[in-house]
Write an enzyme that holds these catalytic residues in place. Sequence first.
Site, mmCIF file in Angstrom:
data_model
loop_
_atom_site.group_PDB
_atom_site.id
_atom_site.type_symbol
_atom_site.label_atom_id
_atom_site.label_comp_id
_atom_site.label_asym_id
_atom_site.label_seq_id
_atom_site.Cartn_x
_atom_site.Cartn_y
_atom_site.Cartn_z
ATOM 1 N N ASP A 45 -143.586 16.683 -56.446
ATOM 2 C CA ASP A 45 -144.513 17.275 -55.471
ATOM 3 C C ASP A 45 -145.042 16.168 -54.564
ATOM 4 O O ASP A 45 -145.760 15.269 -55.013
ATOM 5 C CB ASP A 45 -145.678 17.950 -56.210
ATOM 6 N N TYR A 50 -149.032 12.169 -47.763
ATOM 7 C CA TYR A 50 -148.976 11.151 -48.821
ATOM 8 C C TYR A 50 -148.206 9.916 -48.323
ATOM 9 O O TYR A 50 -148.323 8.841 -48.911
ATOM 10 C CB TYR A 50 -148.303 11.660 -50.107
ATOM 11 N N LYS A 75 -145.337 19.253 -48.002
ATOM 12 C CA LYS A 75 -146.377 20.046 -47.337
ATOM 13 C C LYS A 75 -146.526 19.610 -45.885
ATOM 14 O O LYS A 75 -146.533 18.400 -45.607
ATOM 15 C CB LYS A 75 -147.726 19.869 -48.060
ATOM 16 N N HIS A 107 -150.571 22.592 -46.100
ATOM 17 C CA HIS A 107 -151.368 21.767 -47.015
ATOM 18 C C HIS A 107 -152.819 22.243 -47.126
ATOM 19 O O HIS A 107 -153.448 22.097 -48.167
ATOM 20 C CB HIS A 107 -151.333 20.308 -46.549
HETATM 21 P P1 NAD Z 1 -154.049 14.270 -62.082
HETATM 22 O O1 NAD Z 1 -154.982 15.284 -62.593
HETATM 23 O O2 NAD Z 1 -152.590 14.443 -62.251
HETATM 24 O O3 NAD Z 1 -154.517 12.890 -62.690
HETATM 25 C C1 NAD Z 1 -153.745 11.738 -62.523
HETATM 26 C C2 NAD Z 1 -154.458 10.555 -63.135
HETATM 27 O O4 NAD Z 1 -154.666 10.812 -64.530
HETATM 28 C C3 NAD Z 1 -153.609 9.288 -63.100
HETATM 29 O O5 NAD Z 1 -153.887 8.568 -61.947
HETATM 30 C C4 NAD Z 1 -154.047 8.567 -64.333
HETATM 31 O O6 NAD Z 1 -155.190 7.838 -64.014
HETATM 32 C C5 NAD Z 1 -154.406 9.665 -65.276
HETATM 33 N N1 NAD Z 1 -153.328 9.967 -66.241
HETATM 34 C C6 NAD Z 1 -152.079 10.471 -66.007
HETATM 35 N N2 NAD Z 1 -151.423 10.647 -67.153
HETATM 36 C C7 NAD Z 1 -152.253 10.260 -68.148
HETATM 37 C C8 NAD Z 1 -152.150 10.210 -69.555
HETATM 38 N N3 NAD Z 1 -151.053 10.630 -70.197
HETATM 39 N N4 NAD Z 1 -153.213 9.743 -70.253
HETATM 40 C C9 NAD Z 1 -154.338 9.342 -69.641
HETATM 41 N N5 NAD Z 1 -154.507 9.363 -68.299
HETATM 42 C C10 NAD Z 1 -153.471 9.830 -67.560
HETATM 43 O O7 NAD Z 1 -154.431 14.061 -60.544
HETATM 44 P P2 NAD Z 1 -153.604 13.939 -59.213
HETATM 45 O O8 NAD Z 1 -152.535 12.938 -59.320
HETATM 46 O O9 NAD Z 1 -154.556 13.695 -58.117
HETATM 47 O O10 NAD Z 1 -152.958 15.380 -59.029
HETATM 48 C C11 NAD Z 1 -151.650 15.693 -59.439
HETATM 49 C C12 NAD Z 1 -150.814 16.111 -58.277
HETATM 50 O O11 NAD Z 1 -151.348 17.285 -57.674
HETATM 51 C C13 NAD Z 1 -150.800 15.100 -57.117
HETATM 52 O O12 NAD Z 1 -149.983 13.975 -57.371
HETATM 53 C C14 NAD Z 1 -150.291 15.979 -56.000
HETATM 54 O O13 NAD Z 1 -148.902 16.179 -56.117
HETATM 55 C C15 NAD Z 1 -151.035 17.281 -56.274
HETATM 56 N N6 NAD Z 1 -152.295 17.393 -55.490
HETATM 57 C C16 NAD Z 1 -152.327 18.277 -54.470
HETATM 58 C C17 NAD Z 1 -153.460 18.413 -53.679
HETATM 59 C C18 NAD Z 1 -153.474 19.388 -52.559
HETATM 60 O O14 NAD Z 1 -154.399 19.355 -51.726
HETATM 61 N N7 NAD Z 1 -152.516 20.266 -52.453
HETATM 62 C C19 NAD Z 1 -154.588 17.623 -53.943
HETATM 63 C C20 NAD Z 1 -154.531 16.730 -55.008
HETATM 64 C C21 NAD Z 1 -153.386 16.624 -55.776
#
Ligand code: NAD
Length: 268
Positions: A45, A50, A75, A107
């Site tokens: 994704d 990004y 997006k 988005h």
């Molecule tokens: P997330 O909830 O996936 O959290 C990621 C963070 O959690 C990592 O940076 C790390 O610090 C921690 N983490 C990951 N795996 C772990 C583990 N096994 N143990 C402990 N900590 C861990 O947050 P995100 O990356 O912001 O969101 C996921 C995805 O959602 C994004 O990469 C993106 O693709 C999507 N997203 C979309 C929007 C949107 O507006 N459409 C906004 C935000 C995110």
Amino acid sequence: MRNTVTLSNGREIPQFGLGVYQVPRGSATEGAVKTALGLGYRHIDTAHIYGNEASVMAGIRAAGVPREEVWITSKLSSYANEYQNPAAMDQMLERLGTDYVDLVLLHEYSPAWKYGWQLLEQALSEGKARSIGVSNFNGKNLSNLMDFATIKPHVLQVERHPYYQQKSLRGYLASYGTVLEDWYPLGHGDRGLLSEPLFAQLGAKYGKSNAQIILRWHIQEGSVVFPSSTNPEHLAQNIDIFGFELADDEMAQIQAMDKNRYLNEYGK
Ligand code: NAD
């Protein structure tokens, strides 16, 4: 890992994937994608804003996995003035280096959303996108979209995690055949969420980490999720959630953690 969810157009989206929000373009994104694909991930994704679409495809090439085996979501951004740019889809495909995306989303809501949605419907009819949807539409904006759309969105991507469950959404979306994708599945690494005692307790029972318990909850809720990480251990851990099942009362305990509290203004 072959779990999929069937969209209203019959396409099978892998229920689990990798998100690359805030992962720098170049070797960081390329490396995370390559490692993830080696671990069995088949869904990435990304988004124009990004800035790492090209690196996603470089990672897929580096992994030696055929492009058609990987579900790619990207997006269009209103902030990049793409919703009224008829070349926006072609430009996305050029950045990615592919001739179709599996899923393209608007988005975020913007006053130009109608033009944007028509671009997506056109991309679908031209085969440039195989599925279409939106992110961060809610309330009246979402119902206006449902009324306007000739093709109802195949997915809606919103902030969702145990602290912010948006419980009424799934039932509403079901009437349009729209599947929910949960962003911030781990609360973007929120320490309070990740260290909830309930997750440690369930983790001890199943031999899993707190993060794995949270991700398993998303899967059993029926959502599509793509947690982000560049850490190989976390990448391996996050996909290792298909060999156990939370009991109904454990799912209910997590459902009871809802605080109706979003962690990002976009989640409002
Ligand atoms: P997330 O909830 O996936 O959290 C990621 C963070 O959690 C990592 O940076 C790390 O610090 C921690 N983490 C990951 N795996 C772990 C583990 N096994 N143990 C402990 N900590 C861990 O947050 P995100 O990356 O912001 O969101 C996921 C995805 O959602 C994004 O990469 C993106 O693709 C999507 N997203 C979309 C929007 C949107 O507006 N459409 C906004 C935000 C995110």
